[in-house]
Design a protein around this motif. Structure first.
Motif, short mmCIF file in Angstrom:
data_model
loop_
_atom_site.label_atom_id
_atom_site.label_comp_id
_atom_site.label_asym_id
_atom_site.label_seq_id
_atom_site.Cartn_x
_atom_site.Cartn_y
_atom_site.Cartn_z
N GLY A 1 0.80 -1.22 0.00
CA GLY A 1 0.00 0.00 0.00
C GLY A 1 0.84 1.27 0.00
N LEU A 2 2.02 1.20 -0.61
CA LEU A 2 2.94 2.34 -0.59
C LEU A 2 3.06 3.01 -1.95
CD1 LEU A 2 5.87 0.71 1.41
CD2 LEU A 2 4.15 2.31 2.29
N LYS A 3 3.14 4.33 -1.94
CA LYS A 3 3.51 5.08 -3.13
C LYS A 3 5.04 5.01 -3.23
CE LYS A 3 -0.48 7.99 -2.89
NZ LYS A 3 -1.07 9.28 -2.74
N GLN A 4 5.58 5.39 -4.36
CA GLN A 4 7.03 5.28 -4.55
C GLN A 4 7.81 6.04 -3.48
OE1 GLN A 4 7.75 6.39 -8.66
NE2 GLN A 4 7.31 4.31 -9.37
N GLN A 5 7.41 7.28 -3.19
CA GLN A 5 8.13 8.07 -2.18
C GLN A 5 7.98 7.45 -0.79
OE1 GLN A 5 10.31 10.72 -2.75
NE2 GLN A 5 10.82 10.15 -0.65
N GLU A 6 6.82 6.91 -0.50
CA GLU A 6 6.61 6.25 0.79
C GLU A 6 7.52 5.02 0.92
OE1 GLU A 6 1.93 7.33 1.61
OE2 GLU A 6 2.40 5.61 0.33
N LEU A 7 7.71 4.31 -0.18
CA LEU A 7 8.63 3.17 -0.16
C LEU A 7 10.05 3.65 0.13
CD1 LEU A 7 9.50 0.25 -0.52
CD2 LEU A 7 9.49 0.63 -3.00
N CYS A 8 10.47 4.74 -0.52
CA CYS A 8 11.80 5.31 -0.26
C CYS A 8 11.99 5.58 1.23
CB CYS A 8 11.99 6.63 -1.01
SG CYS A 8 12.01 6.50 -2.78
N ASP A 9 11.02 6.26 1.81
CA ASP A 9 11.12 6.64 3.23
C ASP A 9 11.11 5.43 4.15
OD1 ASP A 9 11.06 9.25 2.26
OD2 ASP A 9 8.91 9.52 2.69
N ASP A 10 10.19 4.51 3.92
CA ASP A 10 10.07 3.33 4.78
C ASP A 10 11.28 2.41 4.63
OD1 ASP A 10 8.48 1.95 6.75
OD2 ASP A 10 8.03 0.46 5.20
N PHE A 11 11.74 2.25 3.41
CA PHE A 11 12.90 1.39 3.16
C PHE A 11 14.14 1.94 3.88
CE2 PHE A 11 16.47 -0.02 0.38
CZ PHE A 11 16.32 -1.38 0.56
N TYR A 12 14.30 3.25 3.88
CA TYR A 12 15.43 3.86 4.58
C TYR A 12 15.33 3.63 6.09
CZ TYR A 12 18.79 7.24 6.30
OH TYR A 12 19.85 7.82 6.95
N LYS A 13 14.11 3.77 6.63
CA LYS A 13 13.92 3.53 8.08
C LYS A 13 14.25 2.09 8.46
CE LYS A 13 10.16 6.86 8.57
NZ LYS A 13 8.71 7.00 8.67
N VAL A 14 13.87 1.15 7.61
CA VAL A 14 14.06 -0.26 7.92
C VAL A 14 15.49 -0.73 7.65
CG1 VAL A 14 13.35 -2.60 7.23
CG2 VAL A 14 11.62 -0.83 7.55
N SER A 15 16.05 -0.32 6.52
CA SER A 15 17.34 -0.87 6.10
C SER A 15 18.52 0.08 6.29
CB SER A 15 17.29 -1.27 4.62
OG SER A 15 17.24 -0.11 3.81
N GLY A 16 18.22 1.37 6.43
CA GLY A 16 19.30 2.35 6.49
C GLY A 16 19.89 2.65 5.13
N ARG A 17 19.29 2.10 4.09
CA ARG A 17 19.79 2.28 2.72
C ARG A 17 18.86 3.26 1.99
NH1 ARG A 17 23.25 -0.58 -0.18
NH2 ARG A 17 23.27 -2.33 1.28
N LYS A 18 19.48 4.29 1.39
CA LYS A 18 18.69 5.27 0.64
C LYS A 18 18.33 4.71 -0.72
CE LYS A 18 20.37 9.37 2.90
NZ LYS A 18 20.95 10.71 2.74
N LEU A 19 17.10 4.97 -1.10
CA LEU A 19 16.57 4.55 -2.38
C LEU A 19 15.80 5.74 -2.93
CD1 LEU A 19 16.44 1.87 -4.00
CD2 LEU A 19 14.30 1.40 -2.85
N SER A 20 16.10 6.17 -4.13
CA SER A 20 15.43 7.34 -4.69
C SER A 20 14.15 6.93 -5.42
CB SER A 20 16.35 8.09 -5.66
OG SER A 20 16.55 7.33 -6.84
N LYS A 21 13.25 7.88 -5.52
CA LYS A 21 12.01 7.66 -6.26
C LYS A 21 12.32 7.35 -7.72
CE LYS A 21 7.60 9.83 -7.26
NZ LYS A 21 6.78 11.03 -7.16
#
Length: 125
Positions: A18-38
């Motif tokens: 249920g995530l938009k692309q930017q939400e995935l970027c933000d959540d992925f960073y919180k969980v993994s510490g790895r930045k992912l751009s939109k």
């Protein structure tokens, strides 16, 4: 998810959460510490590029699937990401194999192979 490309599978997993692309970027960073751009996510989903191996492994962890599933898409890995009963898995595969005339022969061969593997695994062969 028969015959889907990496990008299609990746997008389906994002939408399943249920995530938009930017939400995935933000959540992925919180969980993994790895930045992912939109932009990266968009390119992945359009099959214009694939992630580096370390990012791929973190994405597999994030989506609770295997790297093989992300890249190749196996029925077994995807099913067990959400279910745990071997009995249910066999019934699921049987339905796909026997009741759906729209599945191409190539896909039926894959399903049949999965059923055989489960059977032989259960026998310890």
């Amino acid at each position: 998810m028969f015959g889907l490309s990496f990008g299609e599978r990746f997008k389906a997993l994002r939408k399943e959460k249920g995530l938009k692309q930017q939400e995935l970027c933000d959540d992925f960073y919180k969980v993994s510490g790895r930045k992912l751009s939109k932009s990266s996510i968009s390119q992945y989903e359009k099959n214009k590029r694939k992630p580096e191996i370390n990012t791929l492994m973190d994405l597999a962890d994030y989506f609770e699937v295997t790297v093989d599933y992300l890249l190749l898409g196996t029925y077994r890995d995807r099913f067990f990401a959400h279910n745990s009963s071997i009995h249910d898995y066999i019934l699921y595969l049987s339905d796909l194999f026997f009741k759906n005339p729209d599945i191409p022969q190539r896909e039926k061969d894959i399903v049949f192979k999965e059923i055989c593997m489960i059977y032989f695994d259960s026998l310890g062969i």
